[in-house]
Every structure is written in structure tokens, then in C-alpha cells.
Design a protein around this motif. Structure first.
Motif, PDB file in Angstrom:
ATOM      1  N   THR A 452       0.834  -1.207   0.000  1.00 27.52           N
ATOM      2  CA  THR A 452       0.000   0.000   0.000  1.00 27.52           C
ATOM      3  C   THR A 452       0.861   1.246   0.000  1.00 27.52           C
ATOM      4  N   LEU A 453       0.274   2.348  -0.475  1.00 27.38           N
ATOM      5  CA  LEU A 453       0.861   3.684  -0.408  1.00 27.38           C
ATOM      6  C   LEU A 453      -0.079   4.584   0.372  1.00 27.38           C
ATOM      7  N   THR A 454       0.465   5.554   1.091  1.00 23.63           N
ATOM      8  CA  THR A 454      -0.395   6.485   1.801  1.00 23.63           C
ATOM      9  C   THR A 454      -1.125   7.408   0.835  1.00 23.63           C
ATOM     10  N   SER A 456      -1.436   8.121  -3.766  1.00 16.28           N
ATOM     11  CA  SER A 456      -0.991   7.685  -5.083  1.00 16.28           C
ATOM     12  C   SER A 456      -0.628   8.838  -6.004  1.00 16.28           C
ATOM     13  N   VAL A 464       5.899   9.878   0.925  1.00 18.07           N
ATOM     14  CA  VAL A 464       4.853   8.875   0.814  1.00 18.07           C
ATOM     15  C   VAL A 464       5.331   7.619   1.544  1.00 18.07           C
ATOM     16  N   ARG A 465       4.450   7.000   2.309  1.00 21.50           N
ATOM     17  CA  ARG A 465       4.830   5.790   3.047  1.00 21.50           C
ATOM     18  C   ARG A 465       4.461   4.548   2.244  1.00 21.50           C
ATOM     19  N   VAL A 466       5.426   3.675   2.073  1.00 27.49           N
ATOM     20  CA  VAL A 466       5.240   2.405   1.382  1.00 27.49           C
ATOM     21  C   VAL A 466       5.221   1.301   2.437  1.00 27.49           C
ATOM     22  N   ASN A 529       9.186   5.301   4.753  1.00 24.33           N
ATOM     23  CA  ASN A 529       8.827   6.650   4.343  1.00 24.33           C
ATOM     24  C   ASN A 529       9.783   7.098   3.250  1.00 24.33           C
ATOM     25  N   LEU A 543       5.053   1.840  -8.563  1.00 28.77           N
ATOM     26  CA  LEU A 543       5.884   1.675  -7.375  1.00 28.77           C
ATOM     27  C   LEU A 543       6.119   0.171  -7.259  1.00 28.77           C
ATOM     28  N   ILE A 566       1.477   4.765  -9.100  1.00 31.33           N
ATOM     29  CA  ILE A 566       1.810   6.022  -8.452  1.00 31.33           C
ATOM     30  C   ILE A 566       1.964   7.077  -9.545  1.00 31.33           C
TER      31      ILE A 566
END
Length: 638
Positions: A452-454, A456, A464-466, A529, A543, A566
Motif C-alpha cells: 500500500t501507499l499512503t 498515489s 509517501v509511506r510504502v 517513508n 511503485l 503512483i
């Protein structure tokens, strides 16, 4: 010398009244660490009473310590705008986790002083605590051990103090340290020889006593004290960010801006052949994790470990080397209590320290010399050779060994060797055929899930947190997998294995303008992050996450790949740039480059002297300078 341990005596409650409003579940909202996710320690006033506490991340403070810790990241003071920004983030995070309307309501409420070792939550045994929000009206103690069990958010809202007893442990079983928040209104004291995990988030005073191993962070707007020098604070994965600007005028001496190596450099160039040897069995050291044949030794046997270290500035600029024993899969350097440390001064004096609270080692002897890095080299003295003789006094729980080495500018590199060294009793029968690698089922599959990404749609400079998980096809954690993350063109396949330093993420690959290698996690969950770097054009990308085992070529393990969309959108987030780092050359190099003696510059907190025996220049602490002059070992400058 007899060391007297400080023992924190905490009261034991014979009766604990607990009112459960519900069984805790992972209902807490995910607190954001944006702005503080590079810090191992952030404080207002910072005191390191003995010097040498290891901070494996950034350090921030308003009031400077008299003695300084060993910082692997960047030190940011209150004169830097980045400090003010981080302080705001700390205060916002504190408010967030303490506000039920933001982070969630209490899942467990306790109205008295509490010993967490005795806490029973649902059907769990005492001291096994699942994710949830714990609201405790009174002091919290940890006397022996607790286990935080399960992946999720843990918030301990404590209306009182937080304290641990000597030799106590906080164990993470599926939990992540960056998802554990200890939020006391009173002071915090982590006792000698404790193993603690999570983020201490507070406005009150915090003290870490000696030989504390902390998997987490201290984020405080108050005073923080570490007594070291044997304590370590290691946060979880830190932000991948653009490079920190270095003062160009002062960086001409940057012959060792890359860390020393036992084998490969970051760009996969082999500098050292057979950089590791144990009891006569040698092997090449790989970039991070080196599969070696399991070696077995008995208690009472004399063992010989030999390491060859290449440093771009020359063997004399290697300042520190550690040999760490007894790690389990997924553990980090600070998890081991058996280690041998070598510190080398600018004038060639070696200082040896053995950190061994469980008395596993004896008869330690360390020798240094110079030798050839390559087998057929013209230059025969380009490597520092460290030979460590040692005897085990007791078996170890785990086998993996590791090394940690840094140069005079504290550029550090770590290597892990697995399966490692097994220590057995004197009467044990040693197998003649040791397995080369851990037993891994042929055709085992690596599985990436929950990617997930915080967000897109992101701008250059935005964070952005992965998040994702990596397990095998049977659902087991496999910490010897080190995933790679890339922002790639939609049509791209996996790029060549480009290695980039964590703070210089732009890869030289047209399909993947961003590519970062070798993330490590002690659990199955990765949370990174990521700052989107400059140079990426607007448009749609993938991503990508690749999880390729380090052993893939030898045991037929099948890796995995997952991607999520993304989009890089217009605009740029302007980051707060830390004040340029001023690199001060060693006194000897300043003089060799033409600086007159009266103009030699020392780092903050140090003073200049000249060694009486050979006229060599040095920068030392003020108290050391007085002693050297009084004893005639050094002469001051007028």
C-alpha cells in the motif's frame, strides 16, 4: 576494576485492578512519523554523561551535551530551521496519540499503578499484550519481560511515570517498533541492561542507564539523558531522502566519504578478497549478508577470526571495528550481548573493549597489522588486518555473527555472516559435515502482500509511506530477504541491480529513475517513508517492490514482485534543508595541506595540543589536555 551496577528498584503490586471495556484490537489510527522518522533521539536538553552512546539515526537537540554520542546520521541543533520543524512534528504527534478523537478510544482502561508483566488481556497469558490503546491512570513498570504480540498499533497513554527494572525485556513478536508508542506524563527511566522497544514520546524527562539496547526512538520536547557508553538506540527504517548538502570548501579532504569495507563497495566493486576468516576457513564478504558454512567450536577452544578492511583514505583511517556474536535471524547488531570492540586513535593506539554481560567470552586478544586486500596485488599494505583471538566460556543461544566498521568521519558499514558460528559444550560431538546454508525447502516461494501507499498522487519532495509484508508460502517470516523498492516506468522490467546510498536515491536507469536496495526488517512487515526525489518527470509510474532472497541462486528459492500505481503530479514540495555540514580535517592533514600551527582548527568541544614525544598535532577534550600537559606528554600552543 569492579563496576557497580545501578539497580532500579520498582514496587511490585500484589493486586492489580483492571477494568476491561473491550478486548483490544488494532483499531488505533496510524500515527504519522513524517518529519521525525530519521531521528533516533530528539530532545530539548540532551546529556550523554559518559560519551559514546550509539545512535543509529539522526540526533536533534536544543541544549548541547558536554560529552557526545556516536551518531550514524546527522546532528541537527536548534540553530537549524530543521530542528523547529521537527519539534513541531514531535508536539503534533504527542497530541495525536493522546487524543481519542484522532488516534482512537481506549481499548483497555486501568485505574491503578500497573506492572505490565502481570497484565492479562483477553485469553493471552500474563505479559503478552496485543495491539490496542491502553489508558493507565498511574505509573507503569516492567520488572521482568513483556511481549507485544501481533502486527498493529500500540499506544500506552500513561498518567504517571514509566520505568523498567535491570535485565528486563520488551520483546516484539510480529509488532514493529515504529508502531509502539509509550506516552507517559511523568519521567521515564530505562534501567541498566534492559532491552526496550518502541517510541518514547514525551514532554517529561527520559533517562537511559548503561548497556540499554533500544529498538525504537526517543522523541521528547523535554530533557533526555543517556549514561552509556554501551547503550544503543536503533530506530526502524528511516526515510530515503535527497543528499545532505556538504560545505564544498571543507570537503576537499573527502577521501573517505564512503565507508570501509570487508569486501564489496556500494557500487558492487570488490576491493577485498577473502575478507573474513574463522579458524582457517576464509570467504569473500558480500555487500550485506554473506552465506558462510556453519562453523562449530567448543567451549574452551581458542578461536582465531581474521578480517581485512579496505578504507579509501588508507588503513590508518579505520577508527573502529566490532565483532558481534550470537544473533538470531532478523536481529540487529544491538540485539547481541557478546561483542568485541576495537577503537583506534589517530596516532595508532588500540583500545579494546569486551561487552559481555553474560560472561560468554574470555581470553580476548586483538592484533592489528597491514596486508594486501587482493590476492595478487602490487600494493601489499592497503588493508587493515584485524586478528581476534578469543575463547568461549559458555554456549550462545544463536549463531549469526556480524561486523561493524567505521572511519574517522564515522562512515559506517555492517556485514552479517550466516549461519555463522555455533558454540557447543566441551563434551558435545562436533559434526564433520556442516550444512552450508540454513535448511530451506527447494522451490520455496517468497510472497509479497499488503502493498500500500499512503497516497498515489505525489509531488517531488513529498513524502509517501510504502508498506508491505514479506513471508514464505507457508506464512513464515523470512528476515534474510532484503527487498528492493523502485519508481519505474509502467513498461519497465526489473532494472539492473543498482546500488544507491540511502540518502542519494536517484539511480542511473532510464526505466527506474528511483531505485533503492536492501531494506531489512526484523519482522515480516516493512514500512518505508520515501521522499520523491528531484529529477522525476510528471506522469504515471509503478511503485515496484522486488523480494529476491540473498540465497536465491543456491537453493532455488523463488522471489516475488508486486507493484502499485503512483503518479508524479506538478509542483514541488520544498524540503527543509539542514545547515551544511562542515567537515574539519584532522590536525595532521591541516598541517600537511599548508595550514600553520596557530591556525589549526578543532571540532567543537576539542582543543589543540602537540604531542611531546614526536611533535604530532592532536585535538583533545579540555580535561584530557590538562592531564597531558601536567604529565609532560603534550605541550600547549601559546
Amino acid at each position: 576494576m569492579i563496576t557497580i551496577k545501578k539497580i532500579l528498584i520498582l514496587p511490585v503490586l500484589t493486586v492489580i485492578s483492571i477494568m476491561f471495556f473491550s478486548i483490544p484490537t488494532a483499531t488505533a489510527a496510524d500515527p504519522s512519523l513524517a518529519g521525525v522518522d530519521n531521528f533516533a533521539l530528539f530532545s530539548d536538553t540532551y546529556t550523554d554523561t559518559n560519551g559514546g552512546t550509539h545512535l543509529n539515526g539522526d540526533l536533534g537537540y536544543n541544549v548541547a551535551p558536554a560529552e557526545f554520542p556516536i551518531v550514524s546520521g546527522v546532528t541537527i541543533t536548534s540553530s537549524n530551521p530543521a530542528y523547529t520543524t521537527a519539534l513541531t512534528s514531535v508536539n503534533n504527534l504527542y497530541t495525536f496519540v493522546n487524543t481519542p478523537g484522532q488516534s482512537g478510544s481506549c481499548t483497555t482502561t486501568i485505574g491503578v499503578q500497573t506492572t505490565l508483566d502481570n497484565l492479562v488481556v483477553g485469553a493471552n497469558p500474563p505479559g503478552t499484550i496485543p495491539p490496542g490503546i491502553y489508558c493507565i491512570t498511574g505509573a507503569v513498570d516492567i520488572l521482568t519481560s513483556i511481549t507485544l504480540s501481533g502486527d498493529g498499533i500500540y499506544i500506552f497513554r500513561i498518567a504517571g511515570t514509566l520505568g523498567t527494572a535491570q535485565f528486563s525485556t520488551v520483546t516484539l513478536d510480529g509488532a514493529q517498533s515504529d508502531n509502539v508508542f509509550w506516552v507517559p506524563t511523568g519521567g521515564t527511566t530505562i534501567a541498566d541492561d534492559s532491552r526496550f522497544a518502541g517510541i518514547i514520546l514525551t514532554h517529561a524527562a527520559t533517562t537511559l542507564l548503561n548497556t540499554v539496547v533500544m529498538d525504537g526512538r526517543i522523541l521528547s520536547s523535554g530533557a533526555v539523558t543517556t549514561t552509556g557508553p554501551s547503550s544503543t538506540i536503533t530506530p526502524s527504517l528511516v526515510t530515503i531522502a535527497p543528499p545532505i548538502v556538504v560545505d564544498e570548501v571543507q570537503s576537499s579532504d573527502c577521501v573517505d566519504c564512503v565507508p570501509p569495507t570487508l569486501g564489496l563497495t556500494r557500487d558492487s566493486v570488490r576491493r577485498v578478497d577473502q575478507g573474513f576468516s574463522y579458524n582457517g576457513k576464509s570467504s569473500n564478504a558480500e555487500l550485506f549478508l554473506t552465506p558462510i558454512q556453519l562453523a562449530t567450536t567448543k567451549v574452551g577452544d581458542v578461536n582465531k577470526a581474521v578480517f581485512k578492511i579496505y578504507e579509501k583514505g588508507g588503513p590508518d583511517e579505520v577508527r573502529h571495528f566490532e565483532l558481534i556474536f550470537g544473533l538470531a535471524k532478523g536481529q540487529i547488531l544491538g540485539d547481541s550481548k557478546a561483542r568485541i570492540e576495537l577503537d583506534r586513535s589517530w596516532d595508532g593506539i588500540n583500545t579494546i573493549k569486551v561487552i559481555d554481560p553474560e560472561n560468554s567470552l574470555k581470553d580476548v586478544k586483538v592484533e592489528t597489522s597491514k596486508g594486501a586486500c587482493k590476492a595478487e596485488a602490487v600494493i601489499t599494505d592497503d588493508c587493515l588486518v584485524v586478528t581476534i583471538y578469543h575463547t568461549f566460556a559458555a554456549p550462545l543461544d544463536f549463531n549469526i555473527i556480524a561486523t561493524n566498521v567505521w572511519d574517522e568521519h564515522r562512515n559506517a558499514w555492517q556485514n552479517y555472516f550466516s549461519p555463522g558460528i555455533r558454540v557447543v559444550s566441551e563434551s558435545a560431538i562436533v559434526p564433520t559435515d556442516e550444512p552450508i546454508l540454513p535448511v530451506i525447502p527447494a522451490g520455496m516461494k517468497v510472497v509479497i502482500s499488503d502493498l500500500t501507499l499512503t497516497k498515489s498522487n505525489v509531488m517531488v519532495g513529498e513524502t509517501v509511506r510504502v508498506s508491505f509484508k514479506v513471508k514464505d508460502d507457508a506464512g513464515n517470516t523470512i528476515p534474510w530477504v532484503t527487498p528492493d523498492v523502485g519508481i519505474c516506468e509502467v513498461s519497465a522490467v526489473k532494472p539492473r541491480y543498482v546500488l544507491v546510498t540511502p540518502k542519494s536515491p536517484l539511480a542511473n536507469d532510464s526505466d527506474c529513475p528511483f531505485f533503492q536496495s536492501d531494506f531489512l526488517s526484523s519482522s515480516s512487515t516493512y514500512s518505508v517513508n520515501m521522499v520523491v526525489p528531484e529529477g522525476i518527470k510528471e506522469g504515471k509510474y509503478k511503485l515496484d517492490v522486488w523480494a529476491d532472497p540473498d540465497y536465491i541462486g543456491q537453493v532455488g528459492v523463488i522471489g516475488d514482485h508486486k507493484s502499485v500505481d503512483i503518479t508524479i503530479v506538478g509542483g514541488t514540495v520544498v524540503p527543509v534543508v539542514p545547515t551544511p555540514v562542515k567537515i574539519i580535517k584532522s590536525p595532521l592533514k591541516q598541517i600537511q595541506s599548508g595550514t600553520v600551527v596557530d591556525d589549526v582548527e578543532c571540532k567543537e568541544g576539542l582543543q589543540f595540543v602537540i604531542k611531546a614525544s614526536n611533535g604530532a598535532p592532536a585535538c583533545v577534550k579540555p580535561a584530557t589536555k590538562i592531564i597531558l600537559i601536567e604529565r609532560g606528554w603534550a605541550k600547549p600552543q601559546a
